[in-house]
Write an enzyme that holds these catalytic residues in place. Structure first.
Site, PDB file in Angstrom:
ATOM      1  CB  SER A  50       9.475   9.490  -2.322  1.00 15.99           C
ATOM      2  OG  SER A  50       9.490  10.905  -2.815  1.00 15.99           O
ATOM      3  CG  ASP A  82       6.955   5.081  -1.749  1.00 20.47           C
ATOM      4  OD1 ASP A  82       7.049   3.870  -1.783  1.00 20.47           O
ATOM      5  OD2 ASP A  82       6.662   5.849  -3.082  1.00 20.47           O
ATOM      6  CD  GLU A 136      10.723  -3.145  -4.506  1.00 20.88           C
ATOM      7  OE1 GLU A 136      10.101  -2.422  -4.039  1.00 20.88           O
ATOM      8  OE2 GLU A 136      10.904  -3.341  -5.740  1.00 20.88           O
ATOM      9  CG  HIS A 182       8.145   2.857  -9.621  1.00 21.78           C
ATOM     10  ND1 HIS A 182       9.234   1.953  -9.327  1.00 21.78           N
ATOM     11  CD2 HIS A 182       7.259   2.918  -8.506  1.00 21.78           C
ATOM     12  CE1 HIS A 182       8.979   1.373  -8.008  1.00 21.78           C
ATOM     13  NE2 HIS A 182       7.764   1.992  -7.652  1.00 21.78           N
ATOM     14  N   GLY A 214       4.073   0.441  -8.201  1.00 24.16           N
ATOM     15  CA  GLY A 214       3.922   0.675  -9.681  1.00 24.16           C
ATOM     16  C   GLY A 214       2.618   0.527  -9.992  1.00 24.16           C
ATOM     17  CB  ALA A 215      -0.495  -0.231  -8.376  1.00 23.46           C
ATOM     18  CB  SER A 216      -0.427   4.676 -11.620  1.00 23.87           C
ATOM     19  OG  SER A 216      -0.280   5.474 -10.701  1.00 23.87           O
TER      20      SER A 216
END
Ligand code: G3H
Ligand code: 13P
Ligand code: ZN
Length: 311
Positions: A50, A82, A136, A182, A214-216
């Site tokens: 990032s 990112d 995005e 996120h 945001g896939a944790s």
């Protein structure tokens, strides 16, 4: 094997019904933990950086450490920007050897997002080694670098916009908003993702790779461990793993994971210091943190992404 862009790995992931893990990297132990985990599972990888990671560690340090990891593993690895905030950052990453970049125009209007994304695509695709571009559409809630998006300001992706967006920009993959966010506090009540939107996007863009940010999962064992060893994270909650597996079997080819890595690293550090209060050797406590990253990555590859054995 040299660094690769994401073209081939996403094609294989789409056809194989799995997703490639995109893990955020900030320092040497995180890079080593991720790549060791992926090597043990023989999985392809996206290592993503990032704007904040570049400011923290410096581009050149991260790049050289990723090159070292590559020599150590021989896996297909893409190094990816990112949430690229602007053209200049994307260009600097491309010029500095990244094989893939995200340009995040999701905070702009549809037309401005197209113009910005297309400018990055034109530059990235004109490179000798064809740098891939993720864009995005739709806006996730949560915090990323300096940008904080409230739940009220977040918005799902409109499937009727995706074909025009992809056609006019020429982007190689598209991040969409279907309810993930996120950070470690994702849902107020029951977790809910809009699979109907993902399905519709998949129909409008057959064969085209979709990305889930945001896939944790904010794995409860690690939150409990943090709380047990002196941390305070009440109400932390992530995306259930079954939902991620379902997304990976659909058009989602890249699943972004940062918070779960931070949780594993922090939980292991906290535990170490409570159990070894006299320790002041970074080579002792950072080994535990690095091992925590490695186990987390193996868990994700096998139980969530399905990318084991796909390198
Ligand atoms: O989506 C954001 C990633 O988790 C990166 O976070 O901007 O704090 O490095 P960061
Ligand atoms: P998490 O905060 O859920 O790990 O999301 C990371 C991400 O989307 C990085 O771009
Ligand atoms: Zn993200």
């Amino acid at each position: 094997m040299p660094l690769v862009n994401t073209k081939e790995m996403f094609k294989k992931a789409y056809e194989g019904g799995y997703a490639v893990g995109a893990f955020n990297v900030n320092n040497m132990e995180i890079i080593q933990g991720i790549t060791e985990g992926a090597k043990l599972e023989n999985a392809p990888l996206v290592l993503q950086v990032s704007k904040g990671a570049r400011a923290y560690a410096k581009h050149v340090y991260l790049m050289k450490m990723i090159e070292a990891a590559l020599e150590d593993t021989d896996l297909p690895i893409a190094v990816h920007l990112d949430h690229g905030p602007d053209f200049e950052t994307a260009k600097s990453c491309i010029d500095g050897g990244f094989t893939s970049v995200m340009i995040d125009g999701s905070h702009h209007s549809f037309e401005e997002n197209i113009a910005l994304t297309k400018r990055v695509v034109d530059y990235a695709h004109s490179q000798k080694n064809y740098v891939t571009v993720e864009a995005e559409l739709g806006r996730l809630a949560g915090v990323e670098d300096d940008v904080q998006v409230s739940a009220e300001d977040s918005s799902y992706t409109h499937p009727d916009e995706v074909e025009e967006f992809v056609k006019r920009t020429g982007c190689d993959s598209l991040a969409i908003a279907i309810g993930t966010s996120h950070g470690a506090f994702k849902f107020k009540g029951e977790p809910m993702l809009r699979f109907d939107i993902l399905e519709e996007v998949g129909k409008r863009l057959p064969g085209f790779p979709i990305v889930l940010h945001g896939a944790s999962s904010v794995i409860p064992e690690y939150v409990e461990m943090i709380n047990k060893y002196g941390g305070v994270m009440p109400g932390a909650q992530g995306v259930p793993e079954a939902m991620l597996r379902k997304a990976a079997s659909m058009a989602v080819c890249k699943i972004n994971i940062d918070s779960d890595l931070r949780l594993a690293f922090t939980a292991e550090l906290r535990k170490h210091f409570v159990e070894h209060p006299a320790d002041f050797d970074p080579r002792q406590y950072l080994v535990d943190a690095r091992d925590g990253i490695r186990s987390m990555v193996r868990h994700k590859i096998v139980n969530v992404l399905g990318s084991n054995g796909k390198a």
